[in-house]
Enzyme design. Structure first.
Site, PDB file in Angstrom:
ATOM      1  N   LEU A  99       0.716  -1.290   0.049  1.00 15.47           N
ATOM      2  CA  LEU A  99      -0.205  -0.083   0.132  1.00 15.47           C
ATOM      3  C   LEU A  99       0.934   1.311   0.020  1.00 15.47           C
ATOM      4  O   LEU A  99       1.861   1.398   0.636  1.00 15.47           O
ATOM      5  CB  LEU A  99      -0.954  -0.076   1.518  1.00 15.47           C
ATOM      6  CG  LEU A  99      -1.820   1.157   1.406  1.00 15.47           C
ATOM      7  CD1 LEU A  99      -2.845   1.185   0.177  1.00 15.47           C
ATOM      8  CD2 LEU A  99      -2.556   0.794   2.779  1.00 15.47           C
ATOM      9  N   CYS A 100       0.372   2.247  -0.706  1.00 16.13           N
ATOM     10  CA  CYS A 100       1.168   3.664  -0.633  1.00 16.13           C
ATOM     11  C   CYS A 100       2.378   3.730  -1.334  1.00 16.13           C
ATOM     12  O   CYS A 100       2.408   3.360  -2.690  1.00 16.13           O
ATOM     13  CB  CYS A 100       0.769   4.264   0.699  1.00 16.13           C
ATOM     14  SG  CYS A 100       1.469   6.007   0.889  1.00 16.13           S
ATOM     15  N   ALA A 101       3.389   3.897  -0.618  1.00 17.59           N
ATOM     16  CA  ALA A 101       4.726   3.919  -1.349  1.00 17.59           C
ATOM     17  C   ALA A 101       5.373   2.415  -1.392  1.00 17.59           C
ATOM     18  O   ALA A 101       6.278   2.264  -2.125  1.00 17.59           O
ATOM     19  CB  ALA A 101       5.614   4.718  -0.280  1.00 17.59           C
ATOM     20  N   TYR A 120       0.972   5.503  -4.357  1.00 15.93           N
ATOM     21  CA  TYR A 120       1.237   6.736  -4.189  1.00 15.93           C
ATOM     22  C   TYR A 120       1.763   7.602  -5.109  1.00 15.93           C
ATOM     23  O   TYR A 120       2.686   7.088  -5.913  1.00 15.93           O
ATOM     24  CB  TYR A 120       1.970   7.148  -2.747  1.00 15.93           C
ATOM     25  CG  TYR A 120       1.716   8.273  -2.109  1.00 15.93           C
ATOM     26  CD1 TYR A 120       0.437   8.582  -1.400  1.00 15.93           C
ATOM     27  CD2 TYR A 120       2.637   9.352  -2.256  1.00 15.93           C
ATOM     28  CE1 TYR A 120       0.329   9.845  -0.831  1.00 15.93           C
ATOM     29  CE2 TYR A 120       2.377  10.497  -1.704  1.00 15.93           C
ATOM     30  CZ  TYR A 120       1.210  10.904  -0.976  1.00 15.93           C
ATOM     31  OH  TYR A 120       0.901  12.250  -0.275  1.00 15.93           O
ATOM     32  N   GLY A 147      -2.345  -0.644  -3.434  1.00 19.97           N
ATOM     33  CA  GLY A 147      -3.211   0.456  -2.936  1.00 19.97           C
ATOM     34  C   GLY A 147      -2.360   1.634  -2.980  1.00 19.97           C
ATOM     35  O   GLY A 147      -1.349   1.636  -2.751  1.00 19.97           O
TER      36      GLY A 147
END
Length: 181
Positions: A99-101, A120, A147
Site C-alpha cells: 500500500l501507498c509507497a 502513491y 493500493g
C-alpha cells in the site's frame, strides 16, 4: 497466516486498518517487526508486534502485506531479509500486497513487471515495468494487490479479505463497519 511487516516509520492506518479487517474476517494475521518487539510508526504510535521477521514461515503464509509510509518503506527497502522474503514468496506464488509507497518495493524487485498497480502518486516514477493505474485506489493483478494511499486503507483491506475469503466475506465485513458509501 497473513504476515504484515512493519518497519520504523510505517503509516499506522495502512497497517492497522487492513489487519483489523482481516482479523474480523477470521484470517490469522500477524504483525511482524524486522527485529522483534514494538515498532513506532510515522505518527508516533508504537505497536507491539506478534513476531519478528526471522519467525515468518512461508509454509504457513497465505499472504505477505507491506504498509506504506515513506520512512517505513525506506526502512523496509534497506532490509536484505525483507527483499529475500518477498522474492521467496513470489517464487512460491504466495500473494503479495503493498500500500501507498510500498508497491515501489515490489516493482524494484521486478515483481510487478507488466502488471497493473496502484501506488502513491509521488512514487509512480519508481514503478518501472508496472502499468500504474493513477486513479485506482486499489489494483489487483494476479497474486499482487496494491493500493494508492492511506485513504485507501479500507478499500485495500477489504480487497485483501475478498482475495483470501471471498467477496461475500468482504461484503459482510463491509456491512459490519459501515464503510461503503
Amino acid at each position: 497466516m497473513v504476515y504484515l511487516i512493519l518497519a520504523p516509520g510505517f503509516e499506522e492506518a495502512e497497517a492497522i486498518v487492513p489487519a483489523d479487517l482481516l482479523r474480523r474476517a477470521g484470517v490469522d494475521t500477524a504483525l511482524v517487526s524486522l527485529n522483534g518487539g514494538a515498532v513506532t510508526g510515522g505518527r508516533g504510535f508504537t505497536i507491539q508486534t506478534d513476531l519478528e521477521l526471522a519467525q515468518v514461515d512461508l509454509d504457513q503464509a497465505e499472504m505477505v502485506v507491506l504498509p506504506g509510509g515513506g520512512v517505513g518503506v525506506e526502512n523496509l527497502g534497506k532490509s536484505q531479509a525483507v527483499a529475500q522474503l518477498l522474492a521467496a514468496a513470489a517464487r512460491r506464488g504466495i500473494p503479495l500486497a503493498a500500500l501507498c509507497a510500498a508497491p515501489s518495493l515490489l516493482a524494484g524487485l521486478g515483481l510487478l513487471e507488466g502488471r497493473e498497480a496502484a501506488v502513491y502518486p509521488t512514487f509512480q516514477d519508481r514503478m518501472a515495468g508496472a502499468r500504474v493505474q493513477p486513479q485506482a485506489r486499489v489494483a489487483a493483478d494476479g497474486p499482487f494487490i496494491t493500493g494508492q494511499a492511506c485513504g485507501s486503507s479500507f478499500d485495500f483491506g477489504l480487497k485483501l479479505v475478498a482475495a483470501l475469503r471471498g467477496e461475500e466475506a468482504a461484503r459482510r465485513i463491509d456491512g459490519q463497519i459501515y464503510y461503503s458509501r
